[in-house]
Design a protein around this motif. Structure first.
Motif, PDB file in Angstrom:
ATOM      1  N   LEU A  61     -23.338   5.943 -31.919  1.00 49.66           N
ATOM      2  CA  LEU A  61     -22.402   4.890 -31.537  1.00 49.66           C
ATOM      3  C   LEU A  61     -21.012   5.179 -32.073  1.00 49.66           C
ATOM      4  O   LEU A  61     -20.013   4.879 -31.427  1.00 49.66           O
ATOM      5  N   ASN A  62     -20.974   5.738 -33.268  1.00 47.76           N
ATOM      6  CA  ASN A  62     -19.730   6.176 -33.885  1.00 47.76           C
ATOM      7  C   ASN A  62     -20.107   7.146 -35.013  1.00 47.76           C
ATOM      8  O   ASN A  62     -21.274   7.510 -35.129  1.00 47.76           O
ATOM      9  N   ALA A  63     -19.149   7.522 -35.846  1.00 45.11           N
ATOM     10  CA  ALA A  63     -19.413   8.512 -36.888  1.00 45.11           C
ATOM     11  C   ALA A  63     -20.373   8.002 -37.962  1.00 45.11           C
ATOM     12  O   ALA A  63     -20.939   8.793 -38.714  1.00 45.11           O
ATOM     13  N   THR A  66     -22.871   5.285 -37.289  1.00 47.71           N
ATOM     14  CA  THR A  66     -23.988   4.489 -36.780  1.00 47.71           C
ATOM     15  C   THR A  66     -24.675   5.180 -35.602  1.00 47.71           C
ATOM     16  O   THR A  66     -24.014   5.699 -34.712  1.00 47.71           O
ATOM     17  N   ILE A  67     -26.010   5.146 -35.618  1.00 48.92           N
ATOM     18  CA  ILE A  67     -26.799   5.630 -34.484  1.00 48.92           C
ATOM     19  C   ILE A  67     -27.641   4.475 -33.949  1.00 48.92           C
ATOM     20  O   ILE A  67     -27.945   3.527 -34.667  1.00 48.92           O
ATOM     21  N   ARG A  68     -28.008   4.574 -32.678  1.00 50.19           N
ATOM     22  CA  ARG A  68     -28.924   3.609 -32.061  1.00 50.19           C
ATOM     23  C   ARG A  68     -30.180   4.372 -31.670  1.00 50.19           C
ATOM     24  O   ARG A  68     -30.124   5.381 -30.975  1.00 50.19           O
ATOM     25  N   ILE A  69     -31.317   3.864 -32.110  1.00 49.32           N
ATOM     26  CA  ILE A  69     -32.604   4.476 -31.802  1.00 49.32           C
ATOM     27  C   ILE A  69     -33.313   3.590 -30.791  1.00 49.32           C
ATOM     28  O   ILE A  69     -33.572   2.415 -31.057  1.00 49.32           O
ATOM     29  N   LYS A  70     -33.601   4.148 -29.627  1.00 49.84           N
ATOM     30  CA  LYS A  70     -34.321   3.420 -28.582  1.00 49.84           C
ATOM     31  C   LYS A  70     -35.753   3.938 -28.575  1.00 49.84           C
ATOM     32  O   LYS A  70     -36.012   5.114 -28.323  1.00 49.84           O
ATOM     33  N   PHE A  71     -36.682   3.046 -28.877  1.00 50.69           N
ATOM     34  CA  PHE A  71     -38.090   3.419 -28.931  1.00 50.69           C
ATOM     35  C   PHE A  71     -38.733   3.298 -27.557  1.00 50.69           C
ATOM     36  O   PHE A  71     -38.192   2.663 -26.661  1.00 50.69           O
ATOM     37  N   ARG A  72     -39.873   3.905 -27.399  1.00 45.87           N
ATOM     38  CA  ARG A  72     -40.587   3.867 -26.118  1.00 45.87           C
ATOM     39  C   ARG A  72     -41.187   2.500 -25.825  1.00 45.87           C
ATOM     40  O   ARG A  72     -41.602   2.236 -24.717  1.00 45.87           O
ATOM     41  N   GLY A 128     -37.723  -2.571 -24.680  1.00 47.78           N
ATOM     42  CA  GLY A 128     -36.790  -3.467 -25.322  1.00 47.78           C
ATOM     43  C   GLY A 128     -36.576  -3.295 -26.806  1.00 47.78           C
ATOM     44  O   GLY A 128     -35.855  -4.067 -27.409  1.00 47.78           O
ATOM     45  N   LEU A 129     -37.176  -2.304 -27.433  1.00 42.29           N
ATOM     46  CA  LEU A 129     -37.026  -2.134 -28.872  1.00 42.29           C
ATOM     47  C   LEU A 129     -35.962  -1.092 -29.178  1.00 42.29           C
ATOM     48  O   LEU A 129     -36.128   0.091 -28.874  1.00 42.29           O
ATOM     49  N   GLU A 130     -34.844  -1.542 -29.737  1.00 46.06           N
ATOM     50  CA  GLU A 130     -33.761  -0.680 -30.157  1.00 46.06           C
ATOM     51  C   GLU A 130     -33.351  -1.079 -31.563  1.00 46.06           C
ATOM     52  O   GLU A 130     -33.377  -2.255 -31.919  1.00 46.06           O
ATOM     53  N   VAL A 131     -32.948  -0.080 -32.368  1.00 47.99           N
ATOM     54  CA  VAL A 131     -32.526  -0.325 -33.731  1.00 47.99           C
ATOM     55  C   VAL A 131     -31.222   0.430 -33.967  1.00 47.99           C
ATOM     56  O   VAL A 131     -31.124   1.607 -33.643  1.00 47.99           O
ATOM     57  N   ASP A 132     -30.232  -0.272 -34.512  1.00 42.60           N
ATOM     58  CA  ASP A 132     -28.994   0.383 -34.941  1.00 42.60           C
ATOM     59  C   ASP A 132     -29.134   0.699 -36.424  1.00 42.60           C
ATOM     60  O   ASP A 132     -29.561  -0.152 -37.202  1.00 42.60           O
TER      61      ASP A 132
END
Length: 62
Positions: free
Chosen positions: A41-43, A45-51, A54-58
């Motif tokens: 997302l930026n230097a 922060t990452i966003r992890i989208k799980f299989r 609707g489950l995503e984690v920043d």
């Protein structure tokens, strides 16, 4: 379609239960089973989208 998702979730659950490492160390096979996409997302922060639908984690990298 929902039955297919439920079956995939059940296979993932069984896979996790059979693992001996209990996620103590990084395991590429586990990551490929659970993570669909990782986006920077930026230097800091990452966003992890799980299989799972609707489950995503920043996650902060700091």
């Amino acid at each position: 379609r929902q039955a297919g998702r439920a079956a995939r979730m059940e296979r993932l659950r069984e896979f996790v239960e059979q693992r001996e490492t209990k996620f103590a160390v990084y395991d590429d096979a586990i990551t490929r089973k659970f993570v669909e996409q990782i986006t920077a997302l930026n230097a800091e922060t990452i966003r992890i989208k799980f299989r799972y639908p609707g489950l995503e984690v920043d996650k902060s990298l700091n």
